[in-house]
Scaffold this motif. Structure first.
Motif, mmCIF file in Angstrom:
data_model
loop_
_atom_site.group_PDB
_atom_site.id
_atom_site.type_symbol
_atom_site.label_atom_id
_atom_site.label_comp_id
_atom_site.label_asym_id
_atom_site.label_seq_id
_atom_site.Cartn_x
_atom_site.Cartn_y
_atom_site.Cartn_z
ATOM 1 N N PHE A 122 -2.533 16.079 -11.614
ATOM 2 C CA PHE A 122 -2.173 15.870 -10.218
ATOM 3 C C PHE A 122 -1.390 14.572 -10.073
ATOM 4 O O PHE A 122 -1.516 13.654 -10.886
ATOM 5 C CB PHE A 122 -3.421 15.858 -9.323
ATOM 6 N N PRO A 123 -0.541 14.481 -9.029
ATOM 7 C CA PRO A 123 0.307 13.296 -8.851
ATOM 8 C C PRO A 123 -0.356 12.213 -8.011
ATOM 9 O O PRO A 123 -1.139 12.492 -7.105
ATOM 10 C CB PRO A 123 1.525 13.868 -8.128
ATOM 11 N N MET A 124 -0.002 10.960 -8.307
ATOM 12 C CA MET A 124 -0.438 9.808 -7.518
ATOM 13 C C MET A 124 0.697 8.785 -7.506
ATOM 14 O O MET A 124 1.592 8.840 -8.342
ATOM 15 C CB MET A 124 -1.703 9.168 -8.102
ATOM 16 N N ALA A 125 0.636 7.869 -6.570
ATOM 17 C CA ALA A 125 1.551 6.733 -6.540
ATOM 18 C C ALA A 125 0.733 5.455 -6.678
ATOM 19 O O ALA A 125 -0.466 5.436 -6.367
ATOM 20 C CB ALA A 125 2.341 6.712 -5.234
ATOM 21 N N GLU A 126 1.369 4.396 -7.138
ATOM 22 C CA GLU A 126 0.663 3.124 -7.292
ATOM 23 C C GLU A 126 0.232 2.565 -5.943
ATOM 24 O O GLU A 126 -0.845 1.992 -5.805
ATOM 25 C CB GLU A 126 1.556 2.110 -8.012
ATOM 26 N N HIS A 127 1.073 2.738 -4.923
ATOM 27 C CA HIS A 127 0.745 2.273 -3.583
ATOM 28 C C HIS A 127 1.670 2.956 -2.580
ATOM 29 O O HIS A 127 2.595 3.686 -2.960
ATOM 30 C CB HIS A 127 0.861 0.743 -3.473
ATOM 31 N N ARG A 128 1.423 2.726 -1.326
ATOM 32 C CA ARG A 128 2.134 3.416 -0.244
ATOM 33 C C ARG A 128 3.649 3.255 -0.332
ATOM 34 O O ARG A 128 4.404 4.195 -0.060
ATOM 35 C CB ARG A 128 1.645 2.878 1.102
ATOM 36 N N ASP A 129 4.119 2.068 -0.695
ATOM 37 C CA ASP A 129 5.550 1.787 -0.672
ATOM 38 C C ASP A 129 6.249 2.030 -2.003
ATOM 39 O O ASP A 129 7.454 1.792 -2.118
ATOM 40 C CB ASP A 129 5.779 0.333 -0.234
ATOM 41 N N ASP A 130 5.512 2.487 -3.000
ATOM 42 C CA ASP A 130 6.130 2.803 -4.292
ATOM 43 C C ASP A 130 6.846 4.148 -4.169
ATOM 44 O O ASP A 130 6.225 5.150 -3.819
ATOM 45 C CB ASP A 130 5.050 2.874 -5.371
ATOM 46 N N PRO A 131 8.139 4.205 -4.455
ATOM 47 C CA PRO A 131 8.864 5.469 -4.299
ATOM 48 C C PRO A 131 8.560 6.484 -5.394
ATOM 49 O O PRO A 131 8.878 7.669 -5.249
ATOM 50 C CB PRO A 131 10.335 5.038 -4.349
ATOM 51 N N ALA B 255 -4.555 9.723 8.287
ATOM 52 C CA ALA B 255 -5.782 8.924 8.354
ATOM 53 C C ALA B 255 -6.284 8.591 6.954
ATOM 54 O O ALA B 255 -6.786 7.488 6.706
ATOM 55 C CB ALA B 255 -6.853 9.678 9.142
ATOM 56 N N CYS B 256 -6.145 9.536 6.020
ATOM 57 C CA CYS B 256 -6.557 9.283 4.644
ATOM 58 C C CYS B 256 -5.695 8.198 3.994
ATOM 59 O O CYS B 256 -6.159 7.443 3.133
ATOM 60 C CB CYS B 256 -6.471 10.570 3.820
ATOM 61 N N ALA B 257 -4.434 8.117 4.414
ATOM 62 C CA ALA B 257 -3.512 7.120 3.854
ATOM 63 C C ALA B 257 -3.603 5.782 4.572
ATOM 64 O O ALA B 257 -3.040 4.786 4.094
ATOM 65 C CB ALA B 257 -2.081 7.648 3.931
ATOM 66 N N ASP B 258 -4.304 5.748 5.699
ATOM 67 C CA ASP B 258 -4.365 4.540 6.522
ATOM 68 C C ASP B 258 -5.458 3.601 6.023
ATOM 69 O O ASP B 258 -6.489 3.426 6.655
ATOM 70 C CB ASP B 258 -4.607 4.915 7.987
ATOM 71 N N THR C 269 -3.684 2.778 -0.993
ATOM 72 C CA THR C 269 -3.591 4.234 -0.985
ATOM 73 C C THR C 269 -2.601 4.703 -2.025
ATOM 74 O O THR C 269 -1.625 4.008 -2.329
ATOM 75 C CB THR C 269 -3.162 4.764 0.406
ATOM 76 N N TRP C 270 -2.848 5.877 -2.579
ATOM 77 C CA TRP C 270 -1.944 6.491 -3.557
ATOM 78 C C TRP C 270 -1.005 7.483 -2.887
ATOM 79 O O TRP C 270 -0.193 8.124 -3.545
ATOM 80 C CB TRP C 270 -2.769 7.194 -4.640
ATOM 81 N N ILE C 271 -1.104 7.603 -1.564
ATOM 82 C CA ILE C 271 -0.278 8.556 -0.815
ATOM 83 C C ILE C 271 1.000 7.849 -0.364
ATOM 84 O O ILE C 271 0.997 7.115 0.638
ATOM 85 C CB ILE C 271 -1.047 9.121 0.388
ATOM 86 N N ASN C 272 2.083 8.052 -1.089
ATOM 87 C CA ASN C 272 3.363 7.476 -0.681
ATOM 88 C C ASN C 272 4.169 8.510 0.121
ATOM 89 O O ASN C 272 3.690 9.617 0.394
ATOM 90 C CB ASN C 272 4.148 6.949 -1.886
ATOM 91 N N ALA C 273 5.371 8.164 0.490
ATOM 92 C CA ALA C 273 6.181 9.054 1.338
ATOM 93 C C ALA C 273 6.468 10.385 0.656
ATOM 94 O O ALA C 273 6.460 11.443 1.296
ATOM 95 C CB ALA C 273 7.491 8.358 1.706
ATOM 96 N N GLN C 274 6.688 10.342 -0.654
ATOM 97 C CA GLN C 274 7.006 11.562 -1.392
ATOM 98 C C GLN C 274 5.800 12.509 -1.437
ATOM 99 O O GLN C 274 5.936 13.721 -1.226
ATOM 100 C CB GLN C 274 7.468 11.191 -2.808
#
Length: 215
Positions: A21-30, A77-80, A84-89
């Protein structure tokens, strides 16, 4: 070096079918990276643990539960949170998955306000929980209790929670090996369960009664 392939709904579903499954390092990581845990967190669908305090909360029925009524709100709400590992992508891909019927949410409302919820992906008879949140006491636990009830009634056989946390462990989740997880996933992918099929229970007491019968 080749550019990483951008996320898409098809790519994410392919990844989950392969056990990653995919993750991001943080919210602003593209960028995103793919995760293949050596030890996988799962919630046994016949082993959800309801404490006395949670049982009281379920019986109280001072809340309303809906399904797929506020997917975007639950996702956001989960990303707030601070980390968080939920970035824009990932966010956009989850919205795409929801639009085509592969991602679902369960919401808990109190006094007309969204107080907790959980969302995840449905594939075969597997439900892959992505994230949950709580703004009031036990709201995420109520959401999980209602979710486990739904998964059992719909015929799911695997509830993947990715990583074991102390919170999930207190509710009955456990870790299994990568090999064991993939064997369970393979079996789950051979069948079909429809997340939206079961009617919503009439009350938390109904959820509680079924939980004692399956645990």
């Amino acid at each position: 070096m080749a550019e990483p392939m951008p996320l898409s709904a098809d790519l994410v579903m392919q990844g989950y079918r392969s056990g990653i499954f995919p993750m991001a390092e943080h919210r602003d990581d593209p960028d995103v990276f793919w995760v293949d845990p050596r030890r996988r967190g799962v919630m046994p669908l016949d082993g959800f643990r309801i404490s006395r305090s949670l049982a009281r909360r379920l019986r109280r029925d001072d809340y309303t539960v809906t399904v797929n009524a506020a997917f975007t709100d639950v996702l956001d709400a989960c990303a707030d949170r601070a980390e968080t590992w939920i970035n824009a992508q990932i966010r956009q891909t989850c919205l795409d998955l929801h639009a085509r019927g592969d991602a679902h949410s369960l919401e808990v409302w109190q006094d007309g306000v969204l107080s907790g919820g959980v969302y995840g992906l449905s594939l075969g008879r597997a439900f892959c929980g992505e994230s949950m949140f709580s703004r009031r006491t036990d709201a995420s636990k109520v959401a999980l209790a209602w979710l486990v009830d739904r998964l059992n009634r719909a015929g799911f056989t695997l509830f993947d929670v990715q990583f074991l946390t102390s919170h999930l462990a207190s509710l009955g989740a456990k870790e299994i090996s990568r090999q064991n997880y993939r064997a369970q996933l393979k079996n789950a992918l051979e069948g079909k369960a429809v997340f939206t099929a079961p009617a919503l229970p009439r009350s938390g007491q109904e959820v509680l009664q079924r939980s004692t019968q399956t645990s």
